[in-house]
Design a protein around this motif. Structure first.
Motif, PDB file in Angstrom:
ATOM      1  N   VAL A   3       0.842  -1.190   0.000  1.00  0.00           N
ATOM      2  CA  VAL A   3       0.000   0.000   0.000  1.00  0.00           C
ATOM      3  C   VAL A   3       0.877   1.241   0.000  1.00  0.00           C
ATOM      4  O   VAL A   3       1.881   1.323   0.712  1.00  0.00           O
ATOM      5  CB  VAL A   3      -0.916  -0.007   1.241  1.00  0.00           C
ATOM      6  CG1 VAL A   3      -1.568   1.348   1.438  1.00  0.00           C
ATOM      7  CG2 VAL A   3      -1.981  -1.091   1.103  1.00  0.00           C
ATOM      8  N   LYS A   4       0.499   2.209  -0.813  1.00  0.00           N
ATOM      9  CA  LYS A   4       1.225   3.475  -0.884  1.00  0.00           C
ATOM     10  C   LYS A   4       0.550   4.476   0.052  1.00  0.00           C
ATOM     11  O   LYS A   4      -0.557   4.948  -0.203  1.00  0.00           O
ATOM     12  CB  LYS A   4       1.243   4.012  -2.320  1.00  0.00           C
ATOM     13  CG  LYS A   4       2.122   5.252  -2.507  1.00  0.00           C
ATOM     14  CD  LYS A   4       1.983   5.831  -3.906  1.00  0.00           C
ATOM     15  CE  LYS A   4       2.588   4.912  -4.948  1.00  0.00           C
ATOM     16  NZ  LYS A   4       2.551   5.563  -6.303  1.00  0.00           N
ATOM     17  N   THR A  60      -0.945  22.375  -1.375  1.00  0.00           N
ATOM     18  CA  THR A  60       0.185  21.474  -1.605  1.00  0.00           C
ATOM     19  C   THR A  60       0.149  20.988  -3.052  1.00  0.00           C
ATOM     20  O   THR A  60      -0.902  20.976  -3.684  1.00  0.00           O
ATOM     21  CB  THR A  60       0.118  20.263  -0.665  1.00  0.00           C
ATOM     22  OG1 THR A  60      -1.171  19.647  -0.793  1.00  0.00           O
ATOM     23  CG2 THR A  60       0.341  20.673   0.782  1.00  0.00           C
ATOM     24  N   ASN A  61       1.290  20.574  -3.564  1.00  0.00           N
ATOM     25  CA  ASN A  61       1.387  20.134  -4.954  1.00  0.00           C
ATOM     26  C   ASN A  61       0.998  18.667  -5.070  1.00  0.00           C
ATOM     27  O   ASN A  61       1.782  17.805  -5.454  1.00  0.00           O
ATOM     28  CB  ASN A  61       2.803  20.361  -5.479  1.00  0.00           C
ATOM     29  CG  ASN A  61       2.877  20.183  -6.984  1.00  0.00           C
ATOM     30  OD1 ASN A  61       1.886  20.376  -7.682  1.00  0.00           O
ATOM     31  ND2 ASN A  61       4.038  19.790  -7.484  1.00  0.00           N
ATOM     32  N   THR A  62      -0.248  18.388  -4.731  1.00  0.00           N
ATOM     33  CA  THR A  62      -0.765  17.027  -4.772  1.00  0.00           C
ATOM     34  C   THR A  62      -0.895  16.553  -6.222  1.00  0.00           C
ATOM     35  O   THR A  62      -1.358  17.296  -7.086  1.00  0.00           O
ATOM     36  CB  THR A  62      -2.146  16.969  -4.096  1.00  0.00           C
ATOM     37  OG1 THR A  62      -2.026  17.442  -2.755  1.00  0.00           O
ATOM     38  CG2 THR A  62      -2.709  15.557  -4.096  1.00  0.00           C
ATOM     39  N   SER A  63      -0.504  15.316  -6.468  1.00  0.00           N
ATOM     40  CA  SER A  63      -0.696  14.716  -7.794  1.00  0.00           C
ATOM     41  C   SER A  63      -2.155  14.322  -7.950  1.00  0.00           C
ATOM     42  O   SER A  63      -2.702  13.596  -7.119  1.00  0.00           O
ATOM     43  CB  SER A  63       0.196  13.483  -7.945  1.00  0.00           C
ATOM     44  OG  SER A  63      -0.177  12.730  -9.080  1.00  0.00           O
ATOM     45  N   ILE A  64      -2.799  14.812  -9.031  1.00  0.00           N
ATOM     46  CA  ILE A  64      -4.212  14.510  -9.287  1.00  0.00           C
ATOM     47  C   ILE A  64      -4.324  14.040 -10.725  1.00  0.00           C
ATOM     48  O   ILE A  64      -3.872  14.728 -11.644  1.00  0.00           O
ATOM     49  CB  ILE A  64      -5.109  15.742  -9.094  1.00  0.00           C
ATOM     50  CG1 ILE A  64      -4.785  16.466  -7.784  1.00  0.00           C
ATOM     51  CG2 ILE A  64      -6.587  15.351  -9.122  1.00  0.00           C
ATOM     52  CD1 ILE A  64      -5.451  17.822  -7.656  1.00  0.00           C
ATOM     53  N   ARG A  65      -4.936  12.881 -10.938  1.00  0.00           N
ATOM     54  CA  ARG A  65      -5.037  12.369 -12.301  1.00  0.00           C
ATOM     55  C   ARG A  65      -6.251  11.457 -12.451  1.00  0.00           C
ATOM     56  O   ARG A  65      -6.822  10.971 -11.462  1.00  0.00           O
ATOM     57  CB  ARG A  65      -3.766  11.601 -12.686  1.00  0.00           C
ATOM     58  CG  ARG A  65      -3.449  10.399 -11.808  1.00  0.00           C
ATOM     59  CD  ARG A  65      -2.117   9.756 -12.186  1.00  0.00           C
ATOM     60  NE  ARG A  65      -1.767   8.683 -11.278  1.00  0.00           N
ATOM     61  CZ  ARG A  65      -2.201   7.427 -11.389  1.00  0.00           C
ATOM     62  NH1 ARG A  65      -3.011   7.091 -12.391  1.00  0.00           N
ATOM     63  NH2 ARG A  65      -1.821   6.509 -10.519  1.00  0.00           N
ATOM     64  N   VAL A  66      -6.638  11.243 -13.698  1.00  0.00           N
ATOM     65  CA  VAL A  66      -7.673  10.264 -14.031  1.00  0.00           C
ATOM     66  C   VAL A  66      -7.023   8.886 -14.062  1.00  0.00           C
ATOM     67  O   VAL A  66      -5.877   8.737 -14.500  1.00  0.00           O
ATOM     68  CB  VAL A  66      -8.287  10.572 -15.416  1.00  0.00           C
ATOM     69  CG1 VAL A  66      -9.313   9.505 -15.795  1.00  0.00           C
ATOM     70  CG2 VAL A  66      -8.919  11.951 -15.419  1.00  0.00           C
ATOM     71  N   GLY A  67      -7.726   7.883 -13.574  1.00  0.00           N
ATOM     72  CA  GLY A  67      -7.170   6.534 -13.574  1.00  0.00           C
ATOM     73  C   GLY A  67      -8.235   5.493 -13.844  1.00  0.00           C
ATOM     74  O   GLY A  67      -9.335   5.792 -14.300  1.00  0.00           O
ATOM     75  N   ASP A  68      -7.885   4.262 -13.517  1.00  0.00           N
ATOM     76  CA  ASP A  68      -8.820   3.149 -13.664  1.00  0.00           C
ATOM     77  C   ASP A  68      -8.565   2.168 -12.523  1.00  0.00           C
ATOM     78  O   ASP A  68      -7.665   2.371 -11.696  1.00  0.00           O
ATOM     79  CB  ASP A  68      -8.667   2.477 -15.025  1.00  0.00           C
ATOM     80  CG  ASP A  68     -10.023   1.970 -15.539  1.00  0.00           C
ATOM     81  OD1 ASP A  68     -10.865   1.583 -14.701  1.00  0.00           O
ATOM     82  OD2 ASP A  68     -10.218   1.945 -16.762  1.00  0.00           O
ATOM     83  N   TYR A  69      -9.311   1.090 -12.493  1.00  0.00           N
ATOM     84  CA  TYR A  69      -9.277   0.213 -11.329  1.00  0.00           C
ATOM     85  C   TYR A  69      -7.911  -0.391 -10.997  1.00  0.00           C
ATOM     86  O   TYR A  69      -7.638  -0.652  -9.813  1.00  0.00           O
ATOM     87  CB  TYR A  69     -10.351  -0.872 -11.465  1.00  0.00           C
ATOM     88  CG  TYR A  69     -11.728  -0.299 -11.234  1.00  0.00           C
ATOM     89  CD1 TYR A  69     -12.178  -0.014  -9.949  1.00  0.00           C
ATOM     90  CD2 TYR A  69     -12.574  -0.003 -12.307  1.00  0.00           C
ATOM     91  CE1 TYR A  69     -13.435   0.537  -9.727  1.00  0.00           C
ATOM     92  CE2 TYR A  69     -13.832   0.546 -12.094  1.00  0.00           C
ATOM     93  CZ  TYR A  69     -14.263   0.811 -10.804  1.00  0.00           C
ATOM     94  OH  TYR A  69     -15.495   1.365 -10.578  1.00  0.00           O
ATOM     95  N   PRO A  70      -7.008  -0.612 -11.950  1.00  0.00           N
ATOM     96  CA  PRO A  70      -5.672  -1.072 -11.548  1.00  0.00           C
ATOM     97  C   PRO A  70      -4.968  -0.112 -10.578  1.00  0.00           C
ATOM     98  O   PRO A  70      -4.100  -0.528  -9.809  1.00  0.00           O
ATOM     99  CB  PRO A  70      -4.917  -1.162 -12.881  1.00  0.00           C
ATOM    100  CG  PRO A  70      -5.986  -1.487 -13.869  1.00  0.00           C
ATOM    101  CD  PRO A  70      -7.177  -0.691 -13.419  1.00  0.00           C
ATOM    102  N   ASP A  71      -5.384   1.181 -10.575  1.00  0.00           N
ATOM    103  CA  ASP A  71      -4.812   2.145  -9.637  1.00  0.00           C
ATOM    104  C   ASP A  71      -5.192   1.850  -8.193  1.00  0.00           C
ATOM    105  O   ASP A  71      -4.592   2.396  -7.261  1.00  0.00           O
ATOM    106  CB  ASP A  71      -5.258   3.564  -9.998  1.00  0.00           C
ATOM    107  CG  ASP A  71      -4.589   4.082 -11.253  1.00  0.00           C
ATOM    108  OD1 ASP A  71      -3.367   4.294 -11.212  1.00  0.00           O
ATOM    109  OD2 ASP A  71      -5.280   4.245 -12.274  1.00  0.00           O
ATOM    110  N   CYS A  72      -6.189   0.982  -7.979  1.00  0.00           N
ATOM    111  CA  CYS A  72      -6.578   0.609  -6.615  1.00  0.00           C
ATOM    112  C   CYS A  72      -5.560  -0.325  -5.970  1.00  0.00           C
ATOM    113  O   CYS A  72      -5.561  -0.484  -4.737  1.00  0.00           O
ATOM    114  CB  CYS A  72      -7.942  -0.080  -6.623  1.00  0.00           C
ATOM    115  SG  CYS A  72      -9.319   0.972  -7.134  1.00  0.00           S
ATOM    116  N   ALA A  73      -4.692  -0.934  -6.774  1.00  0.00           N
ATOM    117  CA  ALA A  73      -3.810  -1.988  -6.275  1.00  0.00           C
ATOM    118  C   ALA A  73      -2.957  -1.542  -5.100  1.00  0.00           C
ATOM    119  O   ALA A  73      -2.730  -2.312  -4.160  1.00  0.00           O
ATOM    120  CB  ALA A  73      -2.925  -2.511  -7.415  1.00  0.00           C
TER     121      ALA A  73
END
Length: 317
Positions: A3-4, A60-73
């Motif tokens: 987990v990240k 804060t310089n938070t990373s924000i992006r569109v993703g898909d379910y593999p990003d849940c890993a």
């Protein structure tokens, strides 16, 4: 995959999903946010709009992006807002039941394909039914899946009682428990303001009008639908409820808040999810607190349990 820490996935880019995105950015505690939505253009619009706020000095310089379910890993937290919400003219969250069972089935199938480690926060309604149904169906770790439940109802109640007594709502200790809906209840024997028990509040704080328990509880239940009638939807309160939980997880606060969780023998119940005070930290729910209920509270709990079981049986759970 490990987990990240500080990675949040938001499933659903509707009004509530957008409100969660905006609110969590203001907290400045998340490093990476991924937005998943069936309509990727809608998700992209939300991401672009939110990402521009990170240019301001107070962000804060938070990373924000569109993703898909593999990003849940490797996500630490997944907030599920997918599916239709209560709309103007509707008052019963159970109206959404069959619609959102179908939507959530697809969401949970995709999430569990990639993780059983993330902490799942369910906002989609009726969240008590969805929390129980999908925890059981997918055998998700019970301490890592819960709904925002009556956390917002509790905030509304504390604000109302605080206003009556002329004190900050944060000085009120009182929980709305049970269903996030029509059978929610307040265990009045546990309500206090800075230690002053409920039965002495009138004498000590001289409220502007006499405190009517039934009126207070009813106002707590109907204020959400009233906001929908006036505004068309609700988003601010529930998004901050979700952010309260996100913050507690990221900071390992071990705070005590009411969330909807599958009961495991509390009050002799193990066949529903409902809101109880829970200790929330980096591992999700570490303990469910079983408050001492008086006779009135026990009756209210039984009514709530029977209602939730009836709804669950209607969907074969």
């Amino acid at each position: 995959m490990s987990v990240k820490s500080g990675k949040l996935v938001i499933v659903g880019a509707g009004k509530v999903g957008n409100a969660v995105l905006d609110s969590v950015l203001r907290l400045s505690i998340i490093d990476e946010i991924v937005v998943i939505n069936r309509n990727r253009d809608k998700a992209l619009g939300a991401v672009l709009d939110a990402s521009h706020t990170t240019a301001f000095e107070y962000s804060t310089n938070t990373s924000i992006r569109v993703g898909d379910y593999p990003d849940c890993a490797d996500a630490q937290i997944i907030v599920v807002t997918a599916g239709p919400s209560i709309v103007k003219g509707e008052y019963d969250r159970s109206i959404l039941l069959k619609r959102n069972i179908e939507v959530m089935n697809g969401v949970m199938a995709n999430i569990t394909r990639y993780t059983r480690e993330a902490i799942l926060i369910i906002i989609s309604n009726p969240l008590d039914i969805l929390t129980y149904y999908f925890q059981k169906k997918y055998n998700y770790p019970v301490d890592r899946i819960f709904g925002t439940g009556t956390l917002l109802d509790t905030a509304r109640f504390n604000k109302m009682l605080g206003d009556l007594c002329g004190v900050d709502a944060k000085n009120v200790t009182g929980f709305v428990l049970g269903e996030h809906g029509e059978t929610s209840f307040i265990p009045w024997n546990t309500v206090n303001i800075v230690g002053v028990p409920f039965q002495e509040i009138g004498e000590k704080f001289k409220p502007s009008v006499p405190i009517d328990k039934e009126k207070l509880l009813n106002e707590t239940k109907v204020i959400g639908p009233e906001i929908v009638q006036l505004k068309g939807y609700t988003s601010a309160g529930v998004s901050l409820a979700a952010c309260r939980l996100i913050g507690a997880i990221v900071r390992n606060e071990r705070c005590v808040v009411p969330v909807s969780t599958v009961l495991r023998g509390q009050y002799g119940i193990d066949d529903v999810a409902m809101s109880m005070p829970c200790i929330i930290g980096s591992d999700g729910i570490s303990r469910v607190i079983e408050l001492t209920l008086d006779e009135e509270g026990r009756r209210d709990l039984e009514v709530c349990h029977a209602h939730l079981r009836e709804l669950l049986e209607s969907v074969g759970a």
